[in-house]
Design a protein around this motif. Sequence first.
Motif, PDB file in Angstrom:
ATOM      1  N   ALA A   1       1.090  -0.995  -0.214  1.00 52.13           N
ATOM      2  CA  ALA A   1       0.181   0.009   0.252  1.00 52.13           C
ATOM      3  C   ALA A   1       0.533   1.449  -0.065  1.00 52.13           C
ATOM      4  N   GLU A   2       1.848   1.373   0.478  1.00 53.97           N
ATOM      5  CA  GLU A   2       3.014   2.289   0.683  1.00 53.97           C
ATOM      6  C   GLU A   2       2.872   2.320  -0.988  1.00 53.97           C
ATOM      7  N   ASP A   3       3.332   2.010  -2.077  1.00 54.99           N
ATOM      8  CA  ASP A   3       3.215   2.050  -2.683  1.00 54.99           C
ATOM      9  C   ASP A   3       2.081   3.084  -3.662  1.00 54.99           C
ATOM     10  N   TRP A   4       1.023   2.229  -3.768  1.00 53.44           N
ATOM     11  CA  TRP A   4       0.232   3.124  -4.470  1.00 53.44           C
ATOM     12  C   TRP A   4       0.183   3.917  -3.948  1.00 53.44           C
ATOM     13  N   ALA A   5       0.006   4.584  -2.219  1.00 55.95           N
ATOM     14  CA  ALA A   5      -0.418   5.759  -1.544  1.00 55.95           C
ATOM     15  C   ALA A   5       1.114   6.753  -2.814  1.00 55.95           C
ATOM     16  N   TYR A   6       2.121   6.340  -2.564  1.00 51.18           N
ATOM     17  CA  TYR A   6       2.862   7.034  -3.262  1.00 51.18           C
ATOM     18  C   TYR A   6       3.054   7.388  -4.782  1.00 51.18           C
ATOM     19  N   CYS A   7       2.584   6.554  -5.300  1.00 54.14           N
ATOM     20  CA  CYS A   7       2.824   6.896  -6.597  1.00 54.14           C
ATOM     21  C   CYS A   7       0.847   7.527  -7.335  1.00 54.14           C
ATOM     22  N   LEU A   8       0.368   7.119  -6.299  1.00 56.79           N
ATOM     23  CA  LEU A   8      -0.806   8.084  -6.238  1.00 56.79           C
ATOM     24  C   LEU A   8      -0.551   9.425  -5.887  1.00 56.79           C
ATOM     25  N   THR A   9       0.044  10.099  -4.877  1.00 57.25           N
ATOM     26  CA  THR A   9      -0.478  11.526  -4.144  1.00 57.25           C
ATOM     27  C   THR A   9       0.910  12.028  -4.805  1.00 57.25           C
ATOM     28  N   MET A  10       2.051  11.326  -5.327  1.00 59.00           N
ATOM     29  CA  MET A  10       2.884  11.723  -5.029  1.00 59.00           C
ATOM     30  C   MET A  10       4.011  12.083  -6.362  1.00 59.00           C
ATOM     31  N   ARG A  11       4.657  10.774  -6.577  1.00 57.40           N
ATOM     32  CA  ARG A  11       4.672  10.985  -8.233  1.00 57.40           C
ATOM     33  C   ARG A  11       3.792  10.561  -9.576  1.00 57.40           C
ATOM     34  N   GLY A  12       2.660  10.326  -8.987  1.00 59.20           N
ATOM     35  CA  GLY A  12       2.075   9.890 -10.484  1.00 59.20           C
ATOM     36  C   GLY A  12       1.079  11.490 -10.497  1.00 59.20           C
ATOM     37  N   SER A  13       1.136  12.386  -9.273  1.00 57.17           N
ATOM     38  CA  SER A  13      -0.477  13.696  -8.993  1.00 57.17           C
ATOM     39  C   SER A  13      -0.234  14.803 -10.108  1.00 57.17           C
ATOM     40  N   ARG A  14       1.263  14.262 -11.052  1.00 60.75           N
ATOM     41  CA  ARG A  14       0.964  15.036 -12.179  1.00 60.75           C
ATOM     42  C   ARG A  14       0.825  14.861 -13.332  1.00 60.75           C
ATOM     43  N   THR A  15       0.789  13.337 -13.529  1.00 62.67           N
ATOM     44  CA  THR A  15       0.844  12.366 -14.859  1.00 62.67           C
ATOM     45  C   THR A  15      -0.689  12.750 -14.922  1.00 62.67           C
ATOM     46  N   MET A  16      -2.011  11.531 -13.778  1.00 58.50           N
ATOM     47  CA  MET A  16      -2.528  11.432 -14.592  1.00 58.50           C
ATOM     48  C   MET A  16      -3.523  11.956 -13.281  1.00 58.50           C
ATOM     49  N   SER A  17      -5.182  12.656 -12.838  1.00 58.01           N
ATOM     50  CA  SER A  17      -6.253  12.701 -11.986  1.00 58.01           C
ATOM     51  C   SER A  17      -6.364  11.378 -11.022  1.00 58.01           C
ATOM     52  N   ARG A  18      -6.448  11.661  -9.812  1.00 58.04           N
ATOM     53  CA  ARG A  18      -6.685  11.394  -9.232  1.00 58.04           C
ATOM     54  C   ARG A  18      -7.440   9.604  -9.068  1.00 58.04           C
ATOM     55  N   ASP A  19      -8.710   9.779  -9.602  1.00 62.41           N
ATOM     56  CA  ASP A  19      -9.273   9.786 -10.216  1.00 62.41           C
ATOM     57  C   ASP A  19      -9.240   8.145 -11.307  1.00 62.41           C
ATOM     58  N   ALA A  20      -8.232   8.121 -12.266  1.00 56.81           N
ATOM     59  CA  ALA A  20      -8.035   7.631 -13.153  1.00 56.81           C
ATOM     60  C   ALA A  20      -6.709   6.551 -12.893  1.00 56.81           C
ATOM     61  N   TRP A  21      -6.317   7.019 -11.725  1.00 56.24           N
ATOM     62  CA  TRP A  21      -5.401   6.281 -11.050  1.00 56.24           C
ATOM     63  C   TRP A  21      -6.338   5.306 -10.446  1.00 56.24           C
ATOM     64  N   LEU A  22      -6.598   5.767  -9.315  1.00 54.78           N
ATOM     65  CA  LEU A  22      -7.486   4.606  -8.768  1.00 54.78           C
ATOM     66  C   LEU A  22      -8.336   3.642  -9.836  1.00 54.78           C
ATOM     67  N   GLU A  23      -9.226   4.306 -10.606  1.00 52.01           N
ATOM     68  CA  GLU A  23      -9.522   3.541 -11.806  1.00 52.01           C
ATOM     69  C   GLU A  23      -8.191   2.111 -12.144  1.00 52.01           C
ATOM     70  N   LEU A  24      -7.335   2.467 -12.304  1.00 51.67           N
ATOM     71  CA  LEU A  24      -6.138   1.799 -13.211  1.00 51.67           C
ATOM     72  C   LEU A  24      -5.550   0.314 -12.032  1.00 51.67           C
ATOM     73  N   PHE A  25      -5.935   1.032 -10.527  1.00 50.73           N
ATOM     74  CA  PHE A  25      -4.525   0.147  -9.385  1.00 50.73           C
ATOM     75  C   PHE A  25      -6.049  -0.852  -9.745  1.00 50.73           C
ATOM     76  N   ARG A  26      -7.173  -0.565  -9.190  1.00 54.04           N
ATOM     77  CA  ARG A  26      -8.447  -0.797  -9.268  1.00 54.04           C
ATOM     78  C   ARG A  26      -8.543  -2.788 -10.874  1.00 54.04           C
ATOM     79  N   SER A  27      -8.579  -1.492 -11.516  1.00 56.77           N
ATOM     80  CA  SER A  27      -8.601  -2.544 -12.950  1.00 56.77           C
ATOM     81  C   SER A  27      -7.502  -3.647 -12.817  1.00 56.77           C
ATOM     82  N   VAL A  28      -6.407  -3.059 -13.334  1.00 60.78           N
ATOM     83  CA  VAL A  28      -5.009  -3.706 -13.478  1.00 60.78           C
ATOM     84  C   VAL A  28      -4.682  -4.880 -12.257  1.00 60.78           C
ATOM     85  N   ALA A  29      -5.234  -4.278 -10.893  1.00 62.15           N
ATOM     86  CA  ALA A  29      -4.080  -4.953 -10.247  1.00 62.15           C
ATOM     87  C   ALA A  29      -5.142  -4.913  -9.314  1.00 62.15           C
TER      88      ALA A  29
END
Lengths: 313, 137
Positions: A220-248
């Motif tokens: 969960a540390e990695d998922w949160a890191y990607c969501l709120t830190m490294r990935g925050s300027r790449t995609m929206s939070r909702d887009a990341w969450l949907e990918l986390f759900r659908s892919v992993a």
Amino acid sequence: MDDAALEQFLAARRGVATRIIGVRRISVGHSRAMYRVDLADGAPLVVRMEQGGVFGTSSAEEFRIMGALHDAGFPVARVRWFEPTGTVLGQPFFVMDFVAGAEQAERDVDAETASHFISTLVELHRFDWQRHGLVFDLVPATASEATHAQIERWAGVYRSASPEPIALLEEAAAWLHRHAPPLEHLAVVHGDAGPGNFVHDAGRVVAVTDFEFCHLGDPAEDWAYCLTMRGSRTMSRDAWLELFRSVADVELSSRDWTYWEAFNLFKGACANRTCLSVFEQGLNRAPNMAIIGTSLHQVFLRRLVELTAVDPA
Amino acid sequence: MSTWPSSDALWASVSATVRELVLPELTDEFARLAAIQLVGLAEYARARGPDPADERRRDLSACLDALAANALVAAHWPGRSIESACSAVLVDALEHPGADADEVKVRLRPLLVAHLDADLAGNAVLFGAFRGALPGG
């Protein structure tokens, strides 16, 4: 960079006369300087060099982990040689193969690439570290101790760099201990996961990079890191969450997202504090050291004290 | 009259020289970012006032003195450094909820957060420069 000293080092390790025809810094990473080294007679290499103890992480551990992951077939650059003494280039460093990727802004990642990154991260989390001989500096006796061990690790890093305790960080450490979610199985956690820390091409992750924070703990540390830190300027939070759900098939509770955001802010605030010490001691006088050790440390801490003002809900 | 150039003038010289002469000549991405960050450091050095650490210690000490009847505070203050005492009191307030903990949370913690906010306001130029924004545009 002392090209002559590096040539000598590479010649000794490669066992042939070596001539460097080009050296170029290839990233703006802060804890390690990365140089692409072009040789007259071989494929390009990368020198990954420490920066005076920034972030309190170990090249030796990173070198070991990357080597074991590569040997097991995980997408990571092949590491070649480790120089731990600092006598060759003034800082410890290791050498690895250069991995080419798409030429674009490092955090510019499309949905296809992001999906493949997520499945690659799952692969890391499920990696059988014992069977493949990954040797970590810190191995908790049980899974339930892992998060607490990491909290103490990072608190120790900041304490080693600060002459006095920082009250709001000490409070945050206590808050994290108090609210740590249970963990049943130890996983390999990247620790700095997300866009900017993988090389990709044509929608595929070619190599995951930057393993200096890698440890055993809760994915969960990695998922949160990607969501709120490294990935925050790449995609929206909702887009990341949907990918986390659908892919992993990753779905965390609101409470857990809050907890792991706080954990990562704590980790960052502690690590960043080392830069001020490194800057003050003259181990690295680059301006980014002063900025990370003050402003960035405080930005992380400010968000952290918001989260830790109440129990996670 | 002093014959020394002032610190402000020295930092202004660093900032202007890097901004106007050095930066336009740089093409390497890493070198350009470092130069922008150096301008940020120089502008920060010009604008900041005296180190507030001693004044803040006095504020915190006064706050803890005023909370002398609070059992969580009395367990740690006086008798140790102000930073150590504040840390221990905040941790105890977290681990021992109740009226004393609430008092710590509304009187001591906000003071520490206010100090943090003052630091952040004072070094905003650094954060922008870190991300590649040249101070002043």
